[in-house]
Each structure stands twice: as structure tokens, then as C-alpha cells.
Design a protein around this motif. Sequence first.
Motif, PDB file in Angstrom:
ATOM      1  N   LYS A   6      19.725   4.786   4.906  1.00 47.17           N
ATOM      2  CA  LYS A   6      18.322   5.188   5.052  1.00 47.17           C
ATOM      3  C   LYS A   6      17.936   5.613   3.891  1.00 47.17           C
ATOM      4  O   LYS A   6      16.810   5.805   3.589  1.00 47.17           O
ATOM      5  N   SER A   7      18.923   6.629   3.328  1.00 46.89           N
ATOM      6  CA  SER A   7      18.517   7.435   2.036  1.00 46.89           C
ATOM      7  C   SER A   7      18.212   6.418   0.936  1.00 46.89           C
ATOM      8  O   SER A   7      17.425   6.836  -0.153  1.00 46.89           O
ATOM      9  N   ASN A   8      18.530   4.995   1.057  1.00 48.37           N
ATOM     10  CA  ASN A   8      18.250   3.978  -0.131  1.00 48.37           C
ATOM     11  C   ASN A   8      16.877   3.571   0.053  1.00 48.37           C
ATOM     12  O   ASN A   8      16.590   2.729  -0.715  1.00 48.37           O
ATOM     13  N   ARG A   9      16.301   3.960   1.393  1.00 46.87           N
ATOM     14  CA  ARG A   9      15.038   2.847   1.532  1.00 46.87           C
ATOM     15  C   ARG A   9      14.118   3.577   0.389  1.00 46.87           C
ATOM     16  O   ARG A   9      14.052   4.394   0.080  1.00 46.87           O
ATOM     17  N   PRO A  10      12.980   2.700   0.265  1.00 44.06           N
ATOM     18  CA  PRO A  10      11.941   2.903  -1.169  1.00 44.06           C
ATOM     19  C   PRO A  10      11.080   3.910  -0.298  1.00 44.06           C
ATOM     20  O   PRO A  10      10.760   3.935   0.985  1.00 44.06           O
ATOM     21  N   LEU A  11      10.558   4.893  -1.015  1.00 44.12           N
ATOM     22  CA  LEU A  11       9.647   5.828  -0.506  1.00 44.12           C
ATOM     23  C   LEU A  11       8.181   5.345  -0.866  1.00 44.12           C
ATOM     24  O   LEU A  11       7.837   4.720  -1.873  1.00 44.12           O
ATOM     25  N   PHE A  12       7.253   5.802   0.033  1.00 48.66           N
ATOM     26  CA  PHE A  12       5.968   5.575  -0.008  1.00 48.66           C
ATOM     27  C   PHE A  12       5.277   6.247  -0.890  1.00 48.66           C
ATOM     28  O   PHE A  12       5.372   7.625  -0.654  1.00 48.66           O
ATOM     29  N   ASP A  13       4.352   5.755  -1.754  1.00 45.89           N
ATOM     30  CA  ASP A  13       3.497   6.536  -2.659  1.00 45.89           C
ATOM     31  C   ASP A  13       2.333   6.978  -2.143  1.00 45.89           C
ATOM     32  O   ASP A  13       1.583   6.129  -1.580  1.00 45.89           O
ATOM     33  N   LEU A  14       2.014   8.117  -1.849  1.00 46.49           N
ATOM     34  CA  LEU A  14       0.647   8.520  -1.167  1.00 46.49           C
ATOM     35  C   LEU A  14      -0.602   8.287  -1.497  1.00 46.49           C
ATOM     36  O   LEU A  14      -1.299   8.065  -1.241  1.00 46.49           O
ATOM     37  N   ASP A  15      -0.493   8.131  -3.124  1.00 49.16           N
ATOM     38  CA  ASP A  15      -1.704   7.486  -3.838  1.00 49.16           C
ATOM     39  C   ASP A  15      -1.762   6.096  -3.273  1.00 49.16           C
ATOM     40  O   ASP A  15      -3.087   5.680  -3.249  1.00 49.16           O
ATOM     41  N   LEU A  16      -0.862   5.251  -3.183  1.00 43.75           N
ATOM     42  CA  LEU A  16      -0.930   3.924  -2.707  1.00 43.75           C
ATOM     43  C   LEU A  16      -1.680   3.970  -1.147  1.00 43.75           C
ATOM     44  O   LEU A  16      -2.326   3.111  -0.899  1.00 43.75           O
ATOM     45  N   LEU A  17      -1.104   4.674  -0.440  1.00 44.88           N
ATOM     46  CA  LEU A  17      -1.552   4.916   0.837  1.00 44.88           C
ATOM     47  C   LEU A  17      -3.053   5.291   1.000  1.00 44.88           C
ATOM     48  O   LEU A  17      -3.938   4.987   1.797  1.00 44.88           O
ATOM     49  N   ARG A  18      -3.381   6.153   0.147  1.00 42.52           N
ATOM     50  CA  ARG A  18      -4.760   6.725   0.124  1.00 42.52           C
ATOM     51  C   ARG A  18      -5.793   5.724  -0.332  1.00 42.52           C
ATOM     52  O   ARG A  18      -6.988   5.495   0.195  1.00 42.52           O
ATOM     53  N   ALA A  19      -5.228   5.172  -1.271  1.00 40.00           N
ATOM     54  CA  ALA A  19      -6.052   3.584  -1.728  1.00 40.00           C
ATOM     55  C   ALA A  19      -6.371   2.809  -0.595  1.00 40.00           C
ATOM     56  O   ALA A  19      -7.458   2.372  -0.394  1.00 40.00           O
ATOM     57  N   ILE A  20      -5.348   2.132   0.173  1.00 40.58           N
ATOM     58  CA  ILE A  20      -5.751   1.275   1.343  1.00 40.58           C
ATOM     59  C   ILE A  20      -6.409   1.811   2.353  1.00 40.58           C
ATOM     60  O   ILE A  20      -7.051   1.102   2.958  1.00 40.58           O
ATOM     61  N   ILE A  21      -6.428   2.969   2.660  1.00 34.06           N
ATOM     62  CA  ILE A  21      -7.081   3.892   3.789  1.00 34.06           C
ATOM     63  C   ILE A  21      -8.511   3.826   3.292  1.00 34.06           C
ATOM     64  O   ILE A  21      -9.348   3.312   4.025  1.00 34.06           O
ATOM     65  N   MET A  22      -8.821   4.104   2.264  1.00 33.87           N
ATOM     66  CA  MET A  22     -10.289   4.096   1.505  1.00 33.87           C
ATOM     67  C   MET A  22     -10.655   2.628   1.683  1.00 33.87           C
ATOM     68  O   MET A  22     -11.777   2.501   2.039  1.00 33.87           O
ATOM     69  N   VAL A  23      -9.941   1.761   1.275  1.00 32.08           N
ATOM     70  CA  VAL A  23     -10.654   0.180   1.406  1.00 32.08           C
ATOM     71  C   VAL A  23     -10.796  -0.048   2.562  1.00 32.08           C
ATOM     72  O   VAL A  23     -11.863  -0.691   3.245  1.00 32.08           O
ATOM     73  N   ALA A  24      -9.982   0.116   3.682  1.00 33.78           N
ATOM     74  CA  ALA A  24     -10.223  -0.190   5.258  1.00 33.78           C
ATOM     75  C   ALA A  24     -11.355   0.455   5.815  1.00 33.78           C
ATOM     76  O   ALA A  24     -12.055  -0.027   6.492  1.00 33.78           O
ATOM     77  N   ASP A  25     -11.392   1.681   5.434  1.00 37.50           N
ATOM     78  CA  ASP A  25     -12.851   2.570   5.733  1.00 37.50           C
ATOM     79  C   ASP A  25     -13.962   2.112   5.346  1.00 37.50           C
ATOM     80  O   ASP A  25     -15.021   1.991   6.007  1.00 37.50           O
TER      81      ASP A  25
END
Length: 296
Positions: A6-25
Amino acid sequence: MAGSAKSNRPLFDLDLLRAIIMVADCGSFTTAAARLHSTQSTVSQKVRRLEDLVGHKLLERGNRDIHATDAGERLLGHARQMLALNDQMFEALSGAVVVVTVRLGVPEDFATGATTQVLARFNRQYPQVKLEVMSGLSRDLLASYDRGELDLVLVKQRRGSRESVASRPEKLAWIDSAAHPSFGCDPVPLVTFPARGLYRDDMIQALETMGRDWRISFTSSSLSGIQGAVADGMGISLVPPRAVLPRHAVLGRAQGLPVVDAFELAIFHRPAADAMVMALAKVLVGMLAAKPRATK
């Protein structure tokens, strides 16, 4: 071993998440980029990086807008939670209040009175929410919503013309001047909204069905303009009962005028809207469900 995997899983970048939320909205890369003070290509790259990370397509381009795929909807739900937790962390550590902006559109006759009382109660319950309220013609509000400029709208439309979050039939009243009535004139003068405006065609059809001649005597895109023109004797009009003034006379079956019940009040917000948008929408639904006050 499981913990190490689990510790080797990639981490999500909040900046990327903010971008897709804005596009969806916003339903648009262009509008999202403007609100993020970025470029369309940069926002597109961020969404592609997220899609590469999760191994799924997250957004679909439609003919008129952009919507989330099933995988995208799942990601958006978690993404909103992660950003909310991030904000809460900063709030807890800095003591600052996180401000959430909700952009609401309402027709002019909902911009005061009971609506502002409802919005004030909502703001007292959620002091971190900044409300930006726009009033105007329903067609203009819907156009702004479709362009991603509004998060939530309450509009008037013909029944069932567009699927909404919630709706309620809109009652209408025929009005004339109490001091200078004009319904008896031939032709009957009409006070209306501009061409393609609400109620205009229904007024004309009703009079033609009665065999009455008519003429457009006054046109205004402002409800207050319509109210004033009728009160001063420039013609009759069709308005919601809450827009009837003491200077108006209400007409109806006694004058041979039909009941016009082809319209509804409808609430729109995006499926993946922010939690505060959802909360305000619920309040507006409750307001529509309340029994309307009797017209004086």
C-alpha cells in the motif's frame, strides 16, 4: 507485506484533482481554465495525467458539454472529500475560516422577499459560504449556467421542457390596472416580456381563442417594468401571483380569460456539485414546496 504494498501506491496530486473537479463543474475546459487562472492546455494535461494514473477515462466530451464517465464520477466524489479535508486541515492549523462561493441564479421576482429570508437563514447556518446571486430572465440564467458561470439556478420553464433536480407548477395571474383598466379596449393592449420571453405567446393565444384583437403596447425585460406599465394603464399582462401589486386588478374567468398552467419552477445543478451547492438546492426545494402566500 500488505502494508508495504500500500505504501508503494502512487499518491494523488490535489492540484490535479482540483482541475478535474473544475472541468466537471463548468462542463468546459475553457471556463475551468479561466476560473483556475490557467490555460486550457495545462488543464487538459492535468486531466490526462489523472487518467494515466488511474488507468481509466474520466471525462467524455459531448456535443454541448463535458460529463464524467462512471469512473470519473467515483473519482470526483473522493476528490471532493480529499480537497475538503485539505481545507479543513489548513483551517484547523491556521484558525482561518474557509470560504466557499456558491453562484446562484434566480428570476427577478425571487430576488427579494421570501427568497432573501431563506438565503439569510442558510448563510447563518453556513457562515463559511459566500453567496453570489444573479437575477434576470430565466433564459439568460440557464445560458449562464450552461456556460459554467452559475453553480445553481432556479428558473421558469415550460413543464418538462428540460429535466431538472426538482420542479413545481408555476401559477399565473392575469393583471390589469386598478385605476386605468384596459381590458375593455379594442384591440386589447398587452404588456409583455421581449420576443421569446415567458408568457408572451400564451397571452396572444388566449386572446385569439377568445376572438379578441390585440396589440403589443409595451415591452420590457424587467419584471418591475412590466408591473409599473400595467399599473399605469398601458395594458394587461400575465405574471406570477407574487408579482401582483395593490395597484393591479386581477382578471380571470369572469372576463373569459383562461387559466394558464403550462409553466413550472425548476431547479438545476450539476450531478457532481459541491456539498454546499447541494445543501442550498435542498433549501430551495423546501421553499418551492411551501404553500405560496395568498396575493393581496
